[in-house]
Structures are given as C-alpha cells and as structure tokens.
Motif scaffolding. Structure first.
Motif, PDB file in Angstrom:
ATOM      1  N   ASN A 226      98.840 148.458  76.661  1.00 25.69           N
ATOM      2  CA  ASN A 226      99.391 147.834  77.866  1.00 25.69           C
ATOM      3  C   ASN A 226      98.699 148.395  79.104  1.00 25.69           C
ATOM      4  OD1 ASN A 226     102.075 146.456  76.688  1.00 25.69           O
ATOM      5  ND2 ASN A 226     101.805 148.453  75.716  1.00 25.69           N
ATOM      6  N   ARG A 227      98.069 147.506  79.863  1.00 26.62           N
ATOM      7  CA  ARG A 227      97.337 147.895  81.069  1.00 26.62           C
ATOM      8  C   ARG A 227      97.898 147.132  82.273  1.00 26.62           C
ATOM      9  NH1 ARG A 227      92.299 149.931  80.431  1.00 26.62           N
ATOM     10  NH2 ARG A 227      92.874 150.936  82.413  1.00 26.62           N
ATOM     11  N   GLY A 228      97.949 147.804  83.415  1.00 24.49           N
ATOM     12  CA  GLY A 228      98.374 147.075  84.600  1.00 24.49           C
ATOM     13  C   GLY A 228      98.863 147.964  85.721  1.00 24.49           C
ATOM     14  N   ALA A 229      99.071 147.354  86.852  1.00 23.19           N
ATOM     15  CA  ALA A 229      99.639 147.999  88.033  1.00 23.19           C
ATOM     16  C   ALA A 229     100.599 147.013  88.679  1.00 23.19           C
ATOM     17  CB  ALA A 229      98.544 148.408  89.021  1.00 23.19           C
ATOM     18  N   ALA A 230     101.749 147.495  89.087  1.00 24.61           N
ATOM     19  CA  ALA A 230     102.717 146.634  89.764  1.00 24.61           C
ATOM     20  C   ALA A 230     102.233 146.343  91.177  1.00 24.61           C
ATOM     21  CB  ALA A 230     104.085 147.293  89.797  1.00 24.61           C
ATOM     22  N   GLY A 231     102.556 145.150  91.644  1.00 24.52           N
ATOM     23  CA  GLY A 231     102.160 144.782  92.991  1.00 24.52           C
ATOM     24  C   GLY A 231     103.157 143.842  93.640  1.00 24.52           C
TER      25      GLY A 231
END
Length: 299
Positions: A226-231
């Motif tokens: 799982n890869r990602g950044a909240a925005g």
C-alpha cells in the motif's frame, strides 16, 4: 454564515490484528486522536477494512475467503463506527469493505456515519482490472450525494475518481466536498488517483479529500502493498492555494493529515472565480445533461 470544516484524512496502516478487541481499540484510538484535534469529518481509505481478514487465519490468504470473512463482520464494524461518530460528534467515512449482496456478488462499499445516527452508503461504481478480473468484486449503485450538517458530501471510491462524469453529477447536485478513499499498491496508482482528485476539484470547483492505505500486509493477497499520501485539495483559485494543495501528508507514513476548509470559498469561486469551470461545463462539445445523483439527508 458558514464556519470552516475541519477535515482529517487518514494515511491508514493495514495491520494483522490480534483479535476483535484489537481492531476496536485501534479504531477508537484513531477516531479519538482526530476528534481530539478538532476534526469534524474523518475520512478512512478504500479497503482499509480488509485488515479484518487477518482475524480468520483459515481464509485470510484467499481472495474469496477474505471477501466472505470481512463482509460477515460489517454489522459489528458499523456499530463501532456509529457509536464513535455519536460519542465524538463527528462524521466518519468508514474504510470501505466488501459487502455481500442478495445475488451472491460482493460490492466495495463505503459508509458515511453522522453523529445524528444516520448512515449513508456509497458503492464503488467502476471496478479496476484486479477487482473485476481476479477478485470478482462487482460494481454497485446508485451514485449518491449526502446532505450533512457540515455541507454536501459525495464519495468517489479510488478508481471512480478518475472518471469525471461521476464527480460532475455530484457537482450538479450541489456537492461541496468530494471524498476519495483510495488503496493503491504503486506510486503510479497513487498518482492516478491523486491527479483524478485534483482534477475533480478543479472541474467542480470543490474540495476533494484523498485518504489512502499505507504499509505492507504480506499475508493478504488483496492489500499486500500500500502506497500513498493523504491530501486535501481545492481548485487553484481565489481563497485556495495557488497549486490547489490545501494539505498533503508524507508519503507512506501512517497518521492523520488535517486542514480546515471554508465552504463559503467553494460558493465564492463558483459564483465569481478567476475561472468558472463549474458553470461552463455545459459549453464543452458533447456535454450532455447527466442523471441526477440520489440525495440522502444525514442531518
């Protein structure tokens, strides 16, 4: 006179759980942290509920088995969310989960809990290749807009955010905040969803909130990476940041990303922005009236 809405977007770590109590404690801690920091609206990611598959060692390594085991827990999970939303006086978009339908198919379902005790349901409408070809998760319906005490909220789950007509139908129904829970296993996937969310904020002149899963779950064939950044994104227009990025998390790091947004700014840019994307949509060649989103009152 509107007041700012404090939004918390989760970079949510999927983990193997020791038992139901461990999940309940984890959820309570996450909600308590965001609510304690003043959040009004908490957004959890797509398929974050799949960590519940770890509670059944006999099926957690199976795509079909994990659908069945997680779906069977949804009533209990939803009860936890409803209680936390009421107790903290917040709105919570729960992490989406597979939900068994009467026809024997599973849909990918997000649920929005209001402190009033009311619950809104939004199913994913367009399935990724993995969902349709390997996991056999089916599209749901219909598209819904939720009237809440915070404002008008819509949900486009992950891949759905990459299709502009869905968000446009919500915008035409009055959507002010678009929630984009996501689950992506590559940076390319993360960027597809992020660029989709930002494009929808631009086109609809509204706020878009992306909340991803993060971390590794090698035991799960569904959410192993799982890869990602909240925005939290807005239109790059008057009152919003010039790049449209209201808040952005650190890639792959668990935690909340928070910001306050004033929905009066959404009304202002729609009425008198530097550009009027929302109003000028119909001037595109080929633009046609869209089916109306179903409006659900959660106030």
């Amino acid at each position: 006179m509107s007041r700012p809405v404090a939004i918390a977007a989760a970079q949510y770590p999927v983990e193997a759980l020791a038992g139901r109590e461990a999940y309940a404690d984890k959820l309570a801690a996450w909600v308590g942290e965001a609510a304690g920091a003043g959040a009004d609206l908490l957004v959890f990611p797509e398929y974050g509920a799949m960590e519940l598959a770890s509670l059944d060692p006999a099926t957690m390594g199976s795509l079909a088995g994990s659908l069945e085991s997680v779906s069977a827990l949804l009533d209990w999970v939803d009860g936890l969310h409803a209680d936390l939303a009421r107790r903290h006086g917040v709105h919570i978009l729960a992490a989406s989960a597979p939900c068994l339908q009467s026809d024997g198919n599973y849909v990918n379902r997000a649920r929005l809990f209001a402190p009033s005790g009311k619950v809104g349901v939004q199913d994913k409408l367009v399935m990724t290749r993995f969902e349709r070809e390997e996991w056999h998760v089916s599209p749901g319906a219909p598209l819904r807009l939720f009237e809440t005490a915070l404002g008008r909220i819509g949900v486009t789950i992950c891949y759905d955010s990459e299709f502009p007509l869905l968000a446009r139908a919500l915008a035409e129904a009055g959507c002010e905040i678009l929630l984009v829970p996501s689950c992506t296993d590559t940076l390319a996937g993360y960027w597809r969803v992020r660029l989709g969310a930002q494009a929808r904020a631009l086109e609809g002149q509204m706020v878009a909130v992306q909340a991803p899963t993060v971390g590794e779950a090698a035991w799960s064939p569904a959410i192993d990476v799982n890869r990602g950044a909240a925005g939290i994104f807005g239109p790059p227009d008057r009152g919003f940041p010039e790049d449209g990025v209201v808040a952005l998390g650190e890639m792959d790091r668990a935690g909340w990303v928070m910001a306050k947004v004033d929905l009066a700014l959404v009304a202002a840019v729609r009425a008198d922005g530097a550009v009027l994307n929302h109003r000028h949509w119909a001037e595109q060649p080929g633009a046609a009236p869209l089916p109306r989103a179903e409006v659900i009152d959660l106030r």
